[in-house]
Write a protein that holds these residues in place. Structure first.
Motif, mmCIF file in Angstrom:
data_model
loop_
_atom_site.group_PDB
_atom_site.id
_atom_site.type_symbol
_atom_site.label_atom_id
_atom_site.label_comp_id
_atom_site.label_asym_id
_atom_site.label_seq_id
_atom_site.Cartn_x
_atom_site.Cartn_y
_atom_site.Cartn_z
ATOM 1 N N VAL A 277 31.968 80.136 -40.144
ATOM 2 C CA VAL A 277 31.196 81.035 -39.292
ATOM 3 C C VAL A 277 31.658 80.880 -37.844
ATOM 4 O O VAL A 277 31.882 81.855 -37.130
ATOM 5 C CB VAL A 277 29.688 80.742 -39.446
ATOM 6 N N GLN A 278 31.869 79.613 -37.445
ATOM 7 C CA GLN A 278 32.390 79.402 -36.092
ATOM 8 C C GLN A 278 33.800 79.954 -35.966
ATOM 9 O O GLN A 278 34.222 80.394 -34.898
ATOM 10 C CB GLN A 278 32.391 77.911 -35.773
ATOM 11 N N ASN A 279 34.517 79.906 -37.072
ATOM 12 C CA ASN A 279 35.897 80.384 -37.041
ATOM 13 C C ASN A 279 35.976 81.910 -36.895
ATOM 14 O O ASN A 279 37.029 82.434 -36.576
ATOM 15 C CB ASN A 279 36.624 79.943 -38.308
ATOM 16 N N ILE A 280 34.860 82.588 -37.140
ATOM 17 C CA ILE A 280 34.880 84.049 -36.970
ATOM 18 C C ILE A 280 35.281 84.384 -35.535
ATOM 19 O O ILE A 280 36.134 85.235 -35.300
ATOM 20 C CB ILE A 280 33.493 84.648 -37.294
ATOM 21 N N LEU A 281 34.675 83.691 -34.605
ATOM 22 C CA LEU A 281 35.001 83.966 -33.201
ATOM 23 C C LEU A 281 36.448 83.598 -32.907
ATOM 24 O O LEU A 281 37.172 84.342 -32.243
ATOM 25 C CB LEU A 281 34.075 83.184 -32.275
ATOM 26 N N ALA A 282 36.865 82.434 -33.419
ATOM 27 C CA ALA A 282 38.244 81.999 -33.158
ATOM 28 C C ALA A 282 39.229 82.987 -33.773
ATOM 29 O O ALA A 282 40.211 83.379 -33.137
ATOM 30 C CB ALA A 282 38.464 80.605 -33.728
ATOM 31 N N MET A 283 38.947 83.394 -34.993
ATOM 32 C CA MET A 283 39.883 84.298 -35.660
ATOM 33 C C MET A 283 39.958 85.637 -34.920
ATOM 34 O O MET A 283 41.035 86.179 -34.711
ATOM 35 C CB MET A 283 39.423 84.504 -37.094
ATOM 36 N N ARG A 284 38.812 86.140 -34.526
ATOM 37 C CA ARG A 284 38.803 87.437 -33.864
ATOM 38 C C ARG A 284 39.420 87.378 -32.480
ATOM 39 O O ARG A 284 40.168 88.275 -32.096
ATOM 40 C CB ARG A 284 37.361 87.949 -33.732
ATOM 41 N N PHE A 285 39.084 86.337 -31.726
ATOM 42 C CA PHE A 285 39.452 86.377 -30.312
ATOM 43 C C PHE A 285 40.567 85.404 -29.916
ATOM 44 O O PHE A 285 40.946 85.342 -28.755
ATOM 45 C CB PHE A 285 38.204 86.149 -29.452
ATOM 46 N N ALA A 286 41.075 84.654 -30.898
ATOM 47 C CA ALA A 286 42.227 83.797 -30.588
ATOM 48 C C ALA A 286 43.500 84.366 -31.214
ATOM 49 O O ALA A 286 44.559 83.768 -31.097
ATOM 50 C CB ALA A 286 41.981 82.376 -31.084
ATOM 51 N N ASN A 287 43.387 85.482 -31.913
ATOM 52 C CA ASN A 287 44.555 86.114 -32.517
ATOM 53 C C ASN A 287 44.661 87.543 -32.007
ATOM 54 O O ASN A 287 43.665 88.255 -31.943
ATOM 55 C CB ASN A 287 44.416 86.155 -34.041
ATOM 56 N N ALA A 288 45.867 87.933 -31.699
ATOM 57 C CA ALA A 288 46.038 89.288 -31.163
ATOM 58 C C ALA A 288 46.062 90.329 -32.272
ATOM 59 O O ALA A 288 45.860 91.513 -32.027
ATOM 60 C CB ALA A 288 47.326 89.359 -30.354
ATOM 61 N N ILE A 289 46.303 89.899 -33.514
ATOM 62 C CA ILE A 289 46.558 90.901 -34.553
ATOM 63 C C ILE A 289 45.292 91.497 -35.160
ATOM 64 O O ILE A 289 45.339 92.555 -35.750
ATOM 65 C CB ILE A 289 47.450 90.347 -35.686
ATOM 66 N N PHE A 290 44.173 90.811 -35.047
ATOM 67 C CA PHE A 290 42.977 91.327 -35.721
ATOM 68 C C PHE A 290 42.167 92.281 -34.843
ATOM 69 O O PHE A 290 41.716 93.324 -35.288
ATOM 70 C CB PHE A 290 42.074 90.179 -36.181
ATOM 71 N N GLU A 291 41.950 91.891 -33.612
ATOM 72 C CA GLU A 291 41.008 92.626 -32.783
ATOM 73 C C GLU A 291 41.388 94.104 -32.601
ATOM 74 O O GLU A 291 40.508 94.967 -32.639
ATOM 75 C CB GLU A 291 40.844 91.912 -31.430
ATOM 76 N N PRO A 292 42.683 94.425 -32.460
ATOM 77 C CA PRO A 292 43.001 95.860 -32.329
ATOM 78 C C PRO A 292 42.613 96.666 -33.569
ATOM 79 O O PRO A 292 42.409 97.879 -33.481
ATOM 80 C CB PRO A 292 44.529 95.858 -32.139
ATOM 81 N N LEU A 293 42.529 95.976 -34.703
ATOM 82 C CA LEU A 293 42.173 96.685 -35.947
ATOM 83 C C LEU A 293 40.678 96.643 -36.226
ATOM 84 O O LEU A 293 40.215 97.205 -37.211
ATOM 85 C CB LEU A 293 42.902 96.042 -37.138
ATOM 86 N N TRP A 294 39.958 95.946 -35.392
ATOM 87 C CA TRP A 294 38.557 95.616 -35.694
ATOM 88 C C TRP A 294 37.629 96.757 -35.277
ATOM 89 O O TRP A 294 36.788 96.600 -34.404
ATOM 90 C CB TRP A 294 38.197 94.336 -34.935
ATOM 91 N N ASN A 295 37.768 97.894 -35.883
ATOM 92 C CA ASN A 295 36.942 99.036 -35.490
ATOM 93 C C ASN A 295 37.000 100.110 -36.573
ATOM 94 O O ASN A 295 37.703 99.961 -37.580
ATOM 95 C CB ASN A 295 37.440 99.599 -34.147
ATOM 96 N N SER A 296 36.281 101.178 -36.313
ATOM 97 C CA SER A 296 36.127 102.216 -37.338
ATOM 98 C C SER A 296 37.432 102.947 -37.638
ATOM 99 O O SER A 296 37.554 103.599 -38.662
ATOM 100 C CB SER A 296 35.069 103.225 -36.890
ATOM 101 N N LYS A 297 38.404 102.818 -36.759
ATOM 102 C CA LYS A 297 39.663 103.517 -37.017
ATOM 103 C C LYS A 297 40.429 102.865 -38.167
ATOM 104 O O LYS A 297 41.124 103.542 -38.922
ATOM 105 C CB LYS A 297 40.504 103.509 -35.726
ATOM 106 N N TYR A 298 40.316 101.575 -38.294
ATOM 107 C CA TYR A 298 41.124 100.861 -39.299
ATOM 108 C C TYR A 298 40.294 100.208 -40.403
ATOM 109 O O TYR A 298 40.842 99.847 -41.443
ATOM 110 C CB TYR A 298 41.979 99.790 -38.613
ATOM 111 N N ILE A 299 39.030 99.985 -40.158
ATOM 112 C CA ILE A 299 38.224 99.299 -41.171
ATOM 113 C C ILE A 299 37.450 100.330 -41.978
ATOM 114 O O ILE A 299 36.767 101.203 -41.425
ATOM 115 C CB ILE A 299 37.279 98.263 -40.513
ATOM 116 N N ASP A 300 37.591 100.217 -43.298
ATOM 117 C CA ASP A 300 36.900 101.140 -44.185
ATOM 118 C C ASP A 300 35.429 100.742 -44.335
ATOM 119 O O ASP A 300 34.530 101.555 -44.182
ATOM 120 C CB ASP A 300 37.589 101.127 -45.561
ATOM 121 N N HIS A 301 35.223 99.497 -44.652
ATOM 122 C CA HIS A 301 33.851 98.991 -44.755
ATOM 123 C C HIS A 301 33.859 97.471 -44.749
ATOM 124 O O HIS A 301 34.926 96.851 -44.856
ATOM 125 C CB HIS A 301 33.159 99.514 -46.016
ATOM 126 N N ILE A 302 32.694 96.899 -44.617
ATOM 127 C CA ILE A 302 32.558 95.437 -44.620
ATOM 128 C C ILE A 302 31.499 95.064 -45.650
ATOM 129 O O ILE A 302 30.456 95.728 -45.752
ATOM 130 C CB ILE A 302 32.177 94.922 -43.216
#
Lengths: 380, 514
Positions: B209-234
């Motif tokens: 759970v703590q790694n969610i923040l690290a994964m999202r904000f310590a990597n450049a590759i995920f955050e640009p995809l982290w939105n309705s344009k690229y994510i189908d559902h969660i």
């Protein structure tokens, strides 16, 4: 099945294969073949994964040092998966002047295997030692940080070119001054070398991590809220340490001096087993003695701190009770007796923990500077 | 408050992000199950690993008749049974001296006078500068009594007087609906400052759970995809394999929505969906999580049937053994309509997540224990490798596994070796345990240290608790207004009712097979 060919390492979770002799030019290809062979012999069909966090170059002078390090590798890669290059500078290659051997370490997962380390040993004859950096350079994996663990008992700068060239490849250099034959000279040489580095390379002495528990305890027990005025009033410190622990003691004193703004004014050897330093903090003198015990482990055993003055007696005495615990000795202390967990970490544990720390430790570097200043005023 | 980072040069550089400060941990309900199974083992493990402050003590406070000696035995047994590190007898022989016990009734003012006296004695014996962490490991009904008594006894020090600190940890559930949550919060806030209150949700202490923040904000590759344009559902799944067990008394009045969704799952959701915080500061991060809760689309009676499914487990098999249905469990009413399973489809109405459904399911008596957050990306266009309409490529999925194995995996498409162009999904798996070797500390260990260090990042703030109750209350009210005594049933040992499958399949999607 792979089980027939694998052997259990010290830690059962990590499994390795016997080292395989290969040509240096073929190391990468042969490692790839080991992966494939391992996958086939483990039944196939599983994805063999590789997790890798660093390149770890380990330099040893002798085969004996390398044998000890070899036992420590599973513990290190269990925590910090890495490509390990074990370089032996004063070795006896079975053929020619350089010899390479390879192996892989892996951990079983529920539904497959995970390769957690590739190991490449390069043994050089004394005449070929200076060729080791060129081999290391070609075997490093890209995109990963590189650490040089100087596992030789010689202070790194004394090794000359082989150290300087390997150091150029590394983002971090780990050394251990425990057991240096001439610690005062070694501390001085290493400190000068560190001071001369202009880049952001991390240089780290395992002794620093080894006495981290002492730093923590001192910091907490001398905290102004627990023992008001102790830090600024310290006048006498007596340290007892085991054989080969003088460099660590030196660093501890250097840390205290740098953090508390003490200037070294004098230092001398009282006997073969006892040193004394004097510092000044702009208000009064601080006297520190370090006494080597005739036997024991290379550890700090006892630390007496005295900040008594005319109207009150204030002393705190820590003593290592056994390998796992440090206690406050009640009779000598103004603080109630306590016992604290203080396990002595294995060297491999210290190395694996340090591999993940990639920022320079300014506190350590300041301690090192103070240690050097202490060496400068020391009269051998 | 003692600030060891700035006042004491000798603590400079020692674990800068976390400096647990000298304190006494006072456990209300010190003789209870949570204390025995989680809290005391957590304290022990942290002590053994040298993470606790040197000046530290525990005082158990409860109604059970015990003295210090019996309490140490109680603690030792709990540690032997539940600690991740085995009991080190030599270490324990000394460490147990830090454990104390006070018998007393929580509503007896005299008991608090004695509590204060014992704490002062402990301060003196262990060099503790009056810092206290009060852990309320007690039923919710007792919170008000304990908090008011603490204040009345002068055991709550105000914030910001640069003296010793008083902090209080409160276990979930905070209330059983918005109104009662507000009441609990009002009681807490009348006696403690919000800065002193740590509402604990142990899910937030888990490594992944703590790694969610690290994964999202310590990597450049995920955050640009982290939105309705690229994510189908969660999809968020929290599956338990156990039935109601010994918790029937509480659970039958609560149900899965209150027990899991209102706290754990909405907190996970807020971490997954939050905007990037600008600093790793507890209040900034909690503000950003709160913004997600503020944007949750309310469930209304008009869209209710397409967004909410509840169910109850019936008889079935668990690992091949017969197990009874919920209504046959000891302590459960035979006509109970308490849900043991909930599936939801929800939306976050903000720019980033517009139109992206979040499918959530949680239940008891599932085939296995598994908690996971899966981010399913949109499919590649139906050309090139994805041109075969009968066999579309499987989309990329990033799955964060929270339990039992903490880690993450990424499903990617790769070409199978050979002359033919065949694409096959490969799962790249990363597990904390197998990659880093070390045992991750238990969530309670991390969270207790956070409280001692004064870091509230992983704790729920008042507004988060109340917002999540406000959202959940909509569903509870619709259920309450329904007169039916019928609730869909699923067989124990299965992944839930058909109605839940329909909920997601009506959108041409499927629940993940865990």
């Amino acid at each position: 099945m792979a089980a027939a060919m694998i052997q259990q390492a010290n830690i059962p979770k990590i499994i390795t294969q016997p080292l395989k002799r290969v040509h240096i030019a073929d190391i990468e290809t042969e490692l790839g073949m080991l992966w494939g062979q391992f996958d086939r012999e483990s039944g196939g069909g599983h994805t063999v994964m590789r997790a890798c966090m660093s390149n770890l170059i380990i330099y040893c002078d002798t085969a004996e040092e390398a044998a000890v390090v070899s036992q420590e590798i599973p513990t290190i890669v269990d925590v910090h998966p890495a490509r390990v290059l074990l370089l032996i500078g004063d070795g006896h290659p079975s053929d020619g002047s350089l010899e390479a051997l390879i192996s892989i370490y892996y951990a079983p997962l529920e539904d497959g295997w995970q390769v957690c380390a590739e190991r490449i040993d390069v043994v050089a004859s004394p005449a070929a030692t200076e060729r080791l950096p060129s081999v290391a350079r070609s075997q490093l994996m890209g995109d990963l940080p590189t650490t040089l663990w100087w596992a030789s008992r010689r202070p790194p700068p004394e090794a000359g070119e082989v150290f300087f060239q390997l150091a150029e490849l590394a983002n971090q250099i780990i050394y251990d001054n425990m057991g240096w034959i001439n610690p005062i000279k070694g501390v001085s040489a290493m400190t000068r070398w560190v001071a001369a580095q202009q880049n952001e390379q991390v240089v780290y002495n395992l002794a620093w991590r080894r006495f981290a528990v002492w730093r923590k305890l001192l910091g907490q027990m001398l905290d102004p809220q627990i023992t008001p005025n102790a830090l600024e009033s310290l006048r006498v410190i007596e340290i007892s340490h085991g054989p080969h622990a003088l460099p660590m003691t030196w660093l501890l004193v250097g840390w205290l001096a740098s953090q508390l703004n003490w200037q070294p004014v004098d230092g001398k050897r009282l006997s073969n087993s006892e040193l004394i330093w004097k510092f000044h903090n702009n208000q009064h003198e601080i006297k520190i003695t370090a006494k080597r015990l005739p036997q024991g482990e290379p550890l700090l055993y006892r630390l007496l701190l005295d900040w008594s003055h005319a109207t009150s007696e204030n002393r705190l005495c820590f003593e290592r009770l056994d390998n796992d615990r440090i206690g406050i000795v009640e009779a000598l202390s103004t603080i109630p007796a306590h016992v604290f967990a203080a396990q002595i970490p294995e060297r491999a544990t210290l190395v694996s923990a340090q591999l993940a720390h990639r920022n320079r430790d300014k506190i350590f570097e300041n301690a090192l500077k103070s240690a050097n200043a202490m060496a400068a005023v020391f009269q051998p | 408050m003692l600030n060891t980072r700035t006042d004491n040069p000798l603590t400079a550089g020692i674990n800068i992000t976390h400096t647990p400060q000298p304190c006494t941990l006072v456990i209300f309900g010190g003789g209870g199950d949570l204390t025995r199974r989680k809290l005391l083992p957590a304290v022990y493990n942290q002590a053994l690993e040298g993470e606790l402050p040197a000046n530290f003590a525990v005082l158990g406070f409860a109604i059970e008749k015990m003295d210090d000696s019996k309490y140490r035995e109680f603690a030792r047994k709990g540690i032997e049974q539940f600690s991740r590190n085995p009991l080190d007898k030599a270490f324990w022989a000394d460490f147990e001296k830090r454990f104390h016990y006070l018998q007393g009734s929580f509503d007896d003012p005299e008991a608090y006078v004695e509590l204060k006296r014992r704490l002062e004695e402990i301060d003196s014996n262990f060099g503790i500068p009056g810092n206290r962490v009060f852990y309320l490991a007690i039923p919710p009904a007792l919170i008000e009594t304990c908090v008011c008594q603490l204040k009345a006894a002068g055991l709550v020090r105000p914030v910001g007087d640069h003296g010793a600190f008083s902090r209080i940890i409160v276990e979930k559930p905070i209330g059983r609906d918005l109104e009662s949550a507000r009441k609990v919060n009002a009681t807490l806030c009348n006696n403690f400052d919000e800065q002193q209150i740590y509402r604990i949700d142990h899910y937030l202490g888990k490594e992944t759970v703590q790694n969610i923040l690290a994964m999202r904000f310590a990597n450049a590759i995920f955050e640009p995809l982290w939105n309705s344009k690229y994510i189908d559902h969660i999809q968020i799944t929290v599956a338990e394999e156990e039935g109601v067990g010994t918790r029937a008394g509480y659970y039958d009045t609560a149900g899965a929505l209150r027990d899991m969704i209102q706290n754990h799952i909405l907190q996970l959701l807020s971490l997954i969906a939050m905007e990037p915080p600008w600093i790793m500061d507890a209040d900034v991060i909690r503000d950003h999580r709160q913004n997600v809760l503020n944007c949750l689309r309310p469930v209304t009676s008009e869209n209710f049937d397409r967004h909410v499914v509840r169910a109850q487990y019936g008889p079935g098999f668990h690992h091949g053994e017969d197990v009874p249905g919920y209504r046959r469990e000891a302590g459960v009413s035979q006509d109970s309509v308490t849900e043991t399973y909930v599936a939801l489809k929800l939306f976050i109405d903000n720019w980033r997540w517009s139109g992206v459904p979040f499918y959530i399911r949680t239940g008891k008596r599932m085939p296995k224990r598994a908690s996971e957050i899966a981010i399913q990306f949109k499919s590649v266009p139906p050309i090139l490798f994805n041109a075969n309409h009968d066999h579309p490529l499987e989309p990329n999925v990033l799955a964060l596994s929270i339990q039992p194995n903490e880690g993450l995996s990424l499903r990617i498409a790769t070409k199978l070796p050979g002359a033919k162009l065949r694409i096959f999904p490969v799962k790249m798996d990363f597990r904390y345990g197998s990659t880093f070797g070390e045992q991750s500390p238990e969530a309670y260990e991390r969270l207790l240290l956070d409280v001692m260090a004064g870091d509230a990042t992983l704790f729920m703030r008042r507004d988060a608790v109340e917002s999540s109750w406000a959202w959940v209350d909509n569903i509870l009210n619709i259920w309450a207004s329904s007169r039916t005594r019928w609730i869909p049933e699923y067989s124990a040992g299965t992944w839930g009712p058909l109605e839940a499958d329909r909920l997601i399949e009506s959108d041409n999607r499927k629940w993940r097979l865990l």
